[in-house]
Design a protein around this motif. Structure first.
Motif, PDB file in Angstrom:
ATOM      1  N   VAL A 244     -37.375 -50.815 -84.792  1.00 37.61           N
ATOM      2  CA  VAL A 244     -38.001 -51.543 -84.083  1.00 37.61           C
ATOM      3  C   VAL A 244     -37.503 -52.452 -82.979  1.00 37.61           C
ATOM      4  CG1 VAL A 244     -39.957 -53.463 -84.231  1.00 37.61           C
ATOM      5  CG2 VAL A 244     -39.754 -51.765 -86.379  1.00 37.61           C
ATOM      6  N   GLY A 245     -37.629 -51.905 -81.763  1.00 32.42           N
ATOM      7  CA  GLY A 245     -36.746 -52.193 -80.835  1.00 32.42           C
ATOM      8  C   GLY A 245     -35.891 -51.110 -80.226  1.00 32.42           C
ATOM      9  N   VAL A 246     -36.264 -50.145 -80.300  1.00 33.22           N
ATOM     10  CA  VAL A 246     -35.573 -48.731 -80.255  1.00 33.22           C
ATOM     11  C   VAL A 246     -34.555 -48.614 -78.991  1.00 33.22           C
ATOM     12  CG1 VAL A 246     -37.270 -47.346 -79.498  1.00 33.22           C
ATOM     13  CG2 VAL A 246     -35.590 -46.470 -80.741  1.00 33.22           C
ATOM     14  N   THR A 247     -35.184 -49.295 -77.954  1.00 30.24           N
ATOM     15  CA  THR A 247     -34.339 -49.087 -76.607  1.00 30.24           C
ATOM     16  C   THR A 247     -33.413 -50.484 -76.663  1.00 30.24           C
ATOM     17  OG1 THR A 247     -36.168 -50.495 -75.487  1.00 30.24           O
ATOM     18  CG2 THR A 247     -36.131 -47.970 -75.270  1.00 30.24           C
ATOM     19  N   GLY A 248     -33.202 -51.333 -77.297  1.00 31.39           N
ATOM     20  CA  GLY A 248     -32.269 -52.298 -77.314  1.00 31.39           C
ATOM     21  C   GLY A 248     -31.077 -51.957 -77.736  1.00 31.39           C
ATOM     22  N   ILE A 249     -29.925 -53.068 -77.798  1.00 32.88           N
ATOM     23  CA  ILE A 249     -28.658 -52.597 -78.116  1.00 32.88           C
ATOM     24  C   ILE A 249     -28.379 -52.357 -79.515  1.00 32.88           C
ATOM     25  CG2 ILE A 249     -27.775 -55.229 -78.145  1.00 32.88           C
ATOM     26  CD1 ILE A 249     -25.191 -54.260 -76.997  1.00 32.88           C
TER      27      ILE A 249
ATOM     28  N   ALA B  74     -45.990 -50.331 -78.615  1.00 34.82           N
ATOM     29  CA  ALA B  74     -46.892 -51.283 -78.972  1.00 34.82           C
ATOM     30  C   ALA B  74     -46.203 -52.436 -78.498  1.00 34.82           C
ATOM     31  CB  ALA B  74     -47.353 -51.336 -80.573  1.00 34.82           C
ATOM     32  N   ASP B  75     -47.067 -53.786 -78.264  1.00 35.37           N
ATOM     33  CA  ASP B  75     -46.379 -55.052 -78.175  1.00 35.37           C
ATOM     34  C   ASP B  75     -46.485 -55.835 -79.536  1.00 35.37           C
ATOM     35  OD1 ASP B  75     -46.044 -57.697 -77.603  1.00 35.37           O
ATOM     36  OD2 ASP B  75     -46.899 -57.696 -75.707  1.00 35.37           O
ATOM     37  N   LEU B  76     -45.443 -56.044 -79.915  1.00 40.00           N
ATOM     38  CA  LEU B  76     -45.441 -56.556 -81.364  1.00 40.00           C
ATOM     39  C   LEU B  76     -46.249 -57.939 -81.492  1.00 40.00           C
ATOM     40  CD1 LEU B  76     -41.630 -56.105 -82.338  1.00 40.00           C
ATOM     41  CD2 LEU B  76     -43.638 -55.137 -83.519  1.00 40.00           C
TER      42      LEU B  76
ATOM     43  N   PRO C 255     -24.767 -60.141 -86.982  1.00 37.65           N
ATOM     44  CA  PRO C 255     -23.524 -59.876 -86.093  1.00 37.65           C
ATOM     45  C   PRO C 255     -23.159 -60.806 -85.166  1.00 37.65           C
ATOM     46  CG  PRO C 255     -25.841 -59.202 -85.115  1.00 37.65           C
ATOM     47  CD  PRO C 255     -25.935 -59.806 -86.436  1.00 37.65           C
ATOM     48  N   HIS C 256     -21.730 -60.946 -84.706  1.00 34.18           N
ATOM     49  CA  HIS C 256     -21.452 -61.880 -83.593  1.00 34.18           C
ATOM     50  C   HIS C 256     -21.970 -61.074 -82.242  1.00 34.18           C
ATOM     51  CE1 HIS C 256     -18.121 -64.550 -81.862  1.00 34.18           C
ATOM     52  NE2 HIS C 256     -19.237 -64.653 -81.183  1.00 34.18           N
ATOM     53  N   THR C 257     -21.389 -61.439 -81.012  1.00 32.91           N
ATOM     54  CA  THR C 257     -21.815 -60.889 -79.843  1.00 32.91           C
ATOM     55  C   THR C 257     -21.780 -59.647 -80.117  1.00 32.91           C
ATOM     56  OG1 THR C 257     -20.805 -62.610 -78.783  1.00 32.91           O
ATOM     57  CG2 THR C 257     -21.177 -60.728 -77.387  1.00 32.91           C
TER      58      THR C 257
ATOM     59  N   GLY D 270     -30.370 -52.622 -69.440  1.00 31.93           N
ATOM     60  CA  GLY D 270     -31.466 -53.337 -69.092  1.00 31.93           C
ATOM     61  C   GLY D 270     -32.258 -54.428 -70.355  1.00 31.93           C
ATOM     62  N   ASN D 271     -30.975 -54.427 -71.159  1.00 31.67           N
ATOM     63  CA  ASN D 271     -31.455 -55.222 -72.557  1.00 31.67           C
ATOM     64  C   ASN D 271     -31.263 -56.855 -72.162  1.00 31.67           C
ATOM     65  OD1 ASN D 271     -28.816 -54.843 -72.947  1.00 31.67           O
ATOM     66  ND2 ASN D 271     -29.039 -55.578 -74.939  1.00 31.67           N
ATOM     67  N   ALA D 272     -31.699 -57.638 -73.192  1.00 31.91           N
ATOM     68  CA  ALA D 272     -31.740 -59.053 -72.942  1.00 31.91           C
ATOM     69  C   ALA D 272     -30.210 -59.575 -72.906  1.00 31.91           C
ATOM     70  CB  ALA D 272     -32.608 -59.852 -73.947  1.00 31.91           C
TER      71      ALA D 272
HETATM   72  N1  LIG Z   1     -27.332 -58.652 -78.066  1.00 33.92           N
HETATM   73  C1  LIG Z   1     -26.372 -59.368 -78.741  1.00 33.92           C
HETATM   74  O1  LIG Z   1     -25.278 -59.775 -78.215  1.00 33.92           O
HETATM   75  C2  LIG Z   1     -26.558 -60.122 -80.089  1.00 33.92           C
HETATM   76  C3  LIG Z   1     -25.672 -60.861 -80.625  1.00 33.92           C
HETATM   77  C4  LIG Z   1     -26.063 -61.412 -82.088  1.00 33.92           C
HETATM   78  C5  LIG Z   1     -27.486 -61.214 -82.267  1.00 33.92           C
HETATM   79  N2  LIG Z   1     -28.246 -60.665 -81.688  1.00 33.92           N
HETATM   80  C6  LIG Z   1     -29.454 -60.706 -82.113  1.00 33.92           C
HETATM   81  O2  LIG Z   1     -29.954 -59.279 -82.632  1.00 33.92           O
HETATM   82  C7  LIG Z   1     -31.511 -59.303 -82.596  1.00 33.92           C
HETATM   83  C8  LIG Z   1     -31.635 -57.800 -82.056  1.00 33.92           C
HETATM   84  O3  LIG Z   1     -31.566 -58.150 -80.514  1.00 33.92           O
HETATM   85  P1  LIG Z   1     -30.944 -57.145 -79.488  1.00 33.92           P
HETATM   86  O4  LIG Z   1     -29.891 -57.940 -78.744  1.00 33.92           O
HETATM   87  O5  LIG Z   1     -30.499 -55.792 -80.295  1.00 33.92           O
HETATM   88  O6  LIG Z   1     -32.462 -56.807 -78.708  1.00 33.92           O
HETATM   89  P2  LIG Z   1     -32.368 -56.346 -77.349  1.00 33.92           P
HETATM   90  O7  LIG Z   1     -31.347 -55.229 -76.957  1.00 33.92           O
HETATM   91  O8  LIG Z   1     -32.837 -57.240 -76.219  1.00 33.92           O
HETATM   92  O9  LIG Z   1     -33.697 -55.296 -77.560  1.00 33.92           O
HETATM   93  C9  LIG Z   1     -34.964 -55.590 -77.797  1.00 33.92           C
HETATM   94  C10 LIG Z   1     -35.724 -54.371 -77.976  1.00 33.92           C
HETATM   95  O10 LIG Z   1     -36.825 -54.792 -78.464  1.00 33.92           O
HETATM   96  C11 LIG Z   1     -38.165 -54.291 -77.675  1.00 33.92           C
HETATM   97  N3  LIG Z   1     -39.042 -55.673 -77.470  1.00 33.92           N
HETATM   98  C12 LIG Z   1     -39.031 -56.938 -76.925  1.00 33.92           C
HETATM   99  N4  LIG Z   1     -40.185 -57.291 -76.940  1.00 33.92           N
HETATM  100  C13 LIG Z   1     -41.077 -56.735 -77.730  1.00 33.92           C
HETATM  101  C14 LIG Z   1     -42.497 -56.824 -78.023  1.00 33.92           C
HETATM  102  N5  LIG Z   1     -43.140 -57.971 -77.655  1.00 33.92           N
HETATM  103  N6  LIG Z   1     -43.088 -55.620 -78.727  1.00 33.92           N
HETATM  104  C15 LIG Z   1     -42.323 -54.538 -79.019  1.00 33.92           C
HETATM  105  N7  LIG Z   1     -40.929 -54.421 -78.732  1.00 33.92           N
HETATM  106  C16 LIG Z   1     -40.391 -55.358 -78.034  1.00 33.92           C
HETATM  107  C17 LIG Z   1     -37.322 -53.927 -76.365  1.00 33.92           C
HETATM  108  O11 LIG Z   1     -37.997 -52.938 -75.548  1.00 33.92           O
HETATM  109  P3  LIG Z   1     -39.229 -53.364 -74.661  1.00 33.92           P
HETATM  110  O12 LIG Z   1     -38.681 -54.332 -73.830  1.00 33.92           O
HETATM  111  O13 LIG Z   1     -39.546 -51.871 -73.891  1.00 33.92           O
HETATM  112  O14 LIG Z   1     -40.515 -53.819 -75.365  1.00 33.92           O
HETATM  113  C18 LIG Z   1     -36.094 -53.538 -76.816  1.00 33.92           C
HETATM  114  O15 LIG Z   1     -36.433 -52.212 -77.380  1.00 33.92           O
HETATM  115  C19 LIG Z   1     -31.992 -60.436 -82.129  1.00 33.92           C
HETATM  116  O16 LIG Z   1     -32.235 -61.345 -83.404  1.00 33.92           O
HETATM  117  C20 LIG Z   1     -30.940 -61.125 -81.362  1.00 33.92           C
HETATM  118  O17 LIG Z   1     -30.932 -62.386 -81.325  1.00 33.92           O
HETATM  119  C21 LIG Z   1     -27.816 -59.892 -80.464  1.00 33.92           C
END
Ligand SMILES: NC(=O)c1ccc[n+]([C@@H]2O[C@H](COP(=O)([O-])OP(=O)(O)OC[C@H]3O[C@@H](n4cnc5c(N)ncnc54)[C@H](OP(=O)(O)O)[C@@H]3O)[C@@H](O)[C@H]2O)c1
Length: 353
Positions: A8-13, A48-50, A167-169, A176-178
């Motif tokens: 769930v969130g398959v295109t994210g990091i 789907a939008d969660l 995880p840390h950073t 294109g992720n957050a």
């Molecule tokens: N990135 C970091 O450095 C980092 C570090 C420590 C902890 N974390 C934590 O790790 C967790 C995962 O974050 P991440 O950074 O891996 O996320 P991410 O890279 O921003 O990816 C988010 C994913 O979720 C999908 N998504 C977002 N909103 C959605 C919705 N309403 N419905 C369905 N899908 C949705 C996005 O695709 P679509 O936009 O196409 O829906 C994307 O596939 C979070 O709790 C974050 O706080 C992240």
């Protein structure tokens, strides 16, 4: 051991790197997000939008996952909204997969804000270091705590095992992720090089000097698969970092060299990227044109705000991996290589020059 994974969130990091690891291990993989575009063809896309409970339940119907990996979040203006929105996203998903009756394990990715506090009360007090899983929750609202409680209640209701991963950073491939510090620094360096600007460490004196760590997104993927398939790891919340430590004052010049820029000596004061890069949107298209890069938009690639928040902390931040080690997880990564490996791929795939 493998199974049918729902990422769930398959295109994210987190999700993208996990999906690749699962495929390499022979799992069947379905991937959910709102826009499952450009996915590896071996992944079954689920759009789907969660936040839309009915849409999630319709989209997930028939997927019958054995393992669910929740690797997503949505950033809102206040932590109260984060709690509401991110809590509902997880609840909707778990209600939808419960109807499948097939789920054996659910893994939830949260992070070190569990110890540091939410963005609006971020790193205001020094938590004890190294961060340990048995530290009590902080007295602030935190969407990670809301999500954990939803997970624990659903595990009780539906009879699956769970794991929480902190995880840390994250350093790794995603576009294109957050939040993506590695891509952000690569884009920053490219702009500095092309415009002749100085490559400044953007963060605080404390981060420059302190011992710290990061998490390779590939190592998080390894940890997720290990916990989901190792009985001893079931029903644990676990830190996950690379297993080495470093100081930014040593790493920064080395990353600068890898990015072919000369670092400016650190002044001792923060130089936030949001201010330095306020005109990046005007500069980037010319860099894209000159070097024949993929035109993804600098605002989608770089998350200046996040790197500023991370490197601007004034509290010491490093993480104990002892709990996972004692349960049998022995994965480690070299943090400098986490960055330089990503930089090489960004160049090879024509994202940065
Ligand atoms: N990135 C970091 O450095 C980092 C570090 C420590 C902890 N974390 C934590 O790790 C967790 C995962 O974050 P991440 O950074 O891996 O996320 P991410 O890279 O921003 O990816 C988010 C994913 O979720 C999908 N998504 C977002 N909103 C959605 C919705 N309403 N419905 C369905 N899908 C949705 C996005 O695709 P679509 O936009 O196409 O829906 C994307 O596939 C979070 O709790 C974050 O706080 C992240």
């Amino acid at each position: 051991m493998s199974g049918r994974a729902l990422v769930v969130g398959v295109t994210g990091i987190s999700g993208g790197n996990l999906a690749q690891r699962l495929l390499a291990d022979g799992w069947e993989v379905a991937g959910l997000c709102r826009r499952p575009e450009g996915l590896d063809q071996r992944i079954t896309p689920i759009a789907a939008d969660l936040l839309d409970a009915e849409a999630v339940s319709a989209a997930v119907r028939g997927s019958a996952p054995t393992h669910v990996f929740f690797t997503t979040w949505s950033r809102r203006a206040t932590e109260a909204e984060n709690c509401d929105v991110n809590g509902r996203m997880l609840q909707n998903l778990l209600d939808a997969t419960a109807a499948e009756g097939s789920v054996r394990h659910v893994a939830l990715v949260t992070g070190l804000k569990h110890y540091l506090g939410p963005f609006e009360a971020y790193a205001t007090v020094q938590p004890d270091t190294p961060f340990s899983e048995d530290q009590p929750r902080l007295p602030y609202e935190n969407f990670y705590y809301v999500q954990e409680d939803i997970l624990f209640a659903a595990a009780e209701r539906d009879g699956f095992t769970w794991s929480v991963h902190r995880p840390h950073t994250l350093i790794g491939w995603a576009l294109g992720n957050a939040m993506n510090m590695g891509v952000t620094l690569a884009v920053y360096a490219a702009i500095c090089r092309e415009t002749g600007r100085g490559f400044h460490f953007p963060g605080s004196h404390e981060q420059w000097e302190a011992v710290t760590d990061v998490t390779d997104a590939g190592l998080l993927a390894d940890h997720l698969v290990w916990a989901a398939t190792t009985p001893a790891a079931a029903n644990h919340a676990l830190n996950i970092v690379n297993g080495d430590v470093f100081r930014w004052r040593r790493l920064w010049p080395r990353l600068a060299a890898a990015l072919s820029v000369d670092p400016v000596p650190f002044s001792g004061e923060p130089a936030p990227l949001e201010q330095q890069m306020a005109d990046a949107g005007e500069i980037w298209p010319e860099i894209v044109r000159r070097h024949g890069l993929r035109d993804l938009g600098v605002d989608s690639l770089a998350s200046w705000w996040h790197t500023d928040a991370d490197l601007g902390r004034t509290v010491e931040t490093f993480t104990d991996m002892g709990h996972s080690r004692r349960l049998g997880f022995l994965g480690v990564r070299d943090s400098e290589s986490s960055f330089t490996g990503l930089f090489a791929r960004l160049r090879a795939e024509r994202i940065v020059p």
